[in-house]
Write a protein that holds these residues in place. Structure first.
Motif, PDB file in Angstrom:
ATOM      1  N   PRO A  47      82.103  75.671  72.346  1.00  0.00           N
ATOM      2  CA  PRO A  47      81.784  74.273  73.244  1.00  0.00           C
ATOM      3  C   PRO A  47      81.143  74.769  74.380  1.00  0.00           C
ATOM      4  O   PRO A  47      81.301  75.878  75.182  1.00  0.00           O
ATOM      5  N   GLY A  48      79.821  74.132  74.711  1.00  0.00           N
ATOM      6  CA  GLY A  48      78.800  74.227  75.842  1.00  0.00           C
ATOM      7  C   GLY A  48      77.782  75.224  75.629  1.00  0.00           C
ATOM      8  O   GLY A  48      77.117  75.490  76.453  1.00  0.00           O
ATOM      9  N   SER A  49      77.869  75.930  74.271  1.00  0.00           N
ATOM     10  CA  SER A  49      76.602  76.822  74.315  1.00  0.00           C
ATOM     11  C   SER A  49      75.377  75.992  73.884  1.00  0.00           C
ATOM     12  O   SER A  49      75.648  75.045  73.130  1.00  0.00           O
ATOM     13  N   PRO A  50      74.124  76.348  73.892  1.00  0.00           N
ATOM     14  CA  PRO A  50      73.034  76.177  73.615  1.00  0.00           C
ATOM     15  C   PRO A  50      72.813  75.872  71.853  1.00  0.00           C
ATOM     16  O   PRO A  50      72.408  74.734  71.720  1.00  0.00           O
ATOM     17  N   ALA A  51      73.342  76.727  71.353  1.00  0.00           N
ATOM     18  CA  ALA A  51      73.478  76.579  69.884  1.00  0.00           C
ATOM     19  C   ALA A  51      74.195  75.373  69.430  1.00  0.00           C
ATOM     20  O   ALA A  51      73.496  74.421  68.484  1.00  0.00           O
ATOM     21  N   LEU A  52      75.455  75.136  69.810  1.00  0.00           N
ATOM     22  CA  LEU A  52      76.312  73.986  69.342  1.00  0.00           C
ATOM     23  C   LEU A  52      75.479  72.777  69.825  1.00  0.00           C
ATOM     24  O   LEU A  52      75.640  71.656  69.110  1.00  0.00           O
ATOM     25  N   ALA A  53      74.976  72.517  71.094  1.00  0.00           N
ATOM     26  CA  ALA A  53      74.236  71.503  71.334  1.00  0.00           C
ATOM     27  C   ALA A  53      73.282  71.190  70.612  1.00  0.00           C
ATOM     28  O   ALA A  53      72.875  69.765  70.282  1.00  0.00           O
ATOM     29  N   ARG A  54      72.495  72.233  69.885  1.00  0.00           N
ATOM     30  CA  ARG A  54      71.295  71.918  69.120  1.00  0.00           C
ATOM     31  C   ARG A  54      71.703  71.409  67.787  1.00  0.00           C
ATOM     32  O   ARG A  54      71.227  70.708  67.070  1.00  0.00           O
ATOM     33  N   ILE A  55      72.849  72.045  67.292  1.00  0.00           N
ATOM     34  CA  ILE A  55      73.599  71.589  66.031  1.00  0.00           C
ATOM     35  C   ILE A  55      73.692  70.199  66.138  1.00  0.00           C
ATOM     36  O   ILE A  55      73.746  69.538  65.195  1.00  0.00           O
ATOM     37  N   VAL A  56      74.477  69.885  66.950  1.00  0.00           N
ATOM     38  CA  VAL A  56      74.940  68.327  67.292  1.00  0.00           C
ATOM     39  C   VAL A  56      73.520  67.436  67.178  1.00  0.00           C
ATOM     40  O   VAL A  56      73.592  66.332  66.506  1.00  0.00           O
ATOM     41  N   ALA A  57      72.533  67.951  67.811  1.00  0.00           N
ATOM     42  CA  ALA A  57      71.389  67.195  68.157  1.00  0.00           C
ATOM     43  C   ALA A  57      70.695  66.899  66.511  1.00  0.00           C
ATOM     44  O   ALA A  57      70.005  65.929  66.063  1.00  0.00           O
ATOM     45  N   GLU A  58      70.783  68.006  65.754  1.00  0.00           N
ATOM     46  CA  GLU A  58      70.280  68.151  64.417  1.00  0.00           C
ATOM     47  C   GLU A  58      71.034  67.663  63.435  1.00  0.00           C
ATOM     48  O   GLU A  58      70.543  66.680  62.425  1.00  0.00           O
TER      49      GLU A  58
END
Length: 209
Positions: A47-58
């Motif tokens: 949580p809080g990582s850029p990769a997770l944010a991108r996964i949620v956006a995708e």
């Protein structure tokens, strides 16, 4: 502190339930820096990582569990039979994993390192390493171990094996092979023998002028 010569880089790979983790643990017990890309894959989507944010956006927020972490089982089920979605996920995670692996490797010291990369063949990364070490076991033995480890059915286990590189493909890129068909003590002995070989190889390397 770093040695003047670049460390010898060993990629350790093998099929699921072949004994990669046990072999990696034995190398670690000998003081060898060991980096497991499966663990790094978990770390880069915290949580809080850029990769997770991108996964949620995708993929949408439904890939998260109640604690805000990626629901790995749900995501795995989602991409398992959908190559297009798997490619979209890997386009996010693989660069993040490689960057973090390189960062950790640069901070480590020692004559050689072990990088555990289960999907080395599939990712076409063998050429990035000085040597490839394959932990090998017959498919039927993998199936038995996988079913015992994950309480999965034979059908589920065979499905998982079917999407991985074949035993022949892995052995084709191997410089060194551990035959993991015996006991843990047999495995440990093979690791200790390779440890001596790798120390000798590393000692023969000369620092760049």
């Amino acid at each position: 502190m770093h040695t003047s010569a670049s460390p010898l880089l060993i990629a350790l790979t093998g099929g699921i339930a072949s004994g990669k983790s046990a072999a990696a643990d034995f190398f670690s017990d000998l003081g060898v820096p060991v980096f497991d890309t499966d663990q790094i894959a978990r770390d880069v989507v915290e949580p809080g990582s850029p990769a997770l944010a991108r996964i949620v956006a995708e993929f949408g927020a439904d890939v998260l569990d109640a604690a805000g972490r990626m629901d790995r089982a749900r995501m795995r089920e989602r991409v398992f039979n959908d190559p297009e979605q798997r490619k979209r996920l890997e386009a996010i995670t693989h660069p993040a994993i490689r960057t973090e692996l390189a960062r950790r490797a640069q901070q480590a010291d020692g004559p050689y390192q072990i990088h555990v990369i289960p999907l080395l063949v599939e990712g076409g990364r063998a050429g990035a390493y000085d040597r490839v070490l394959v932990v090998d076991a017959p498919e039927e033995q993998q199936l038995r171990r996988l079913m015992a480890r994950d309480a999965s059915s034979e059908e589920q286990a065979r499905r998982i094996l079917a999407v991985q590189a074949t035993r022949r493909q892995r052995l084709a890129i191997a410089d060194d092979v551990i035959e993991n068909t015996g006991t843990l003590e047999d495995l440990r002995r093979q690791v200790h023998s390779l440890h001596q070989d790798y120390l000798h190889m590393a000692a023969r390397r000369t620092p760049a002028p």
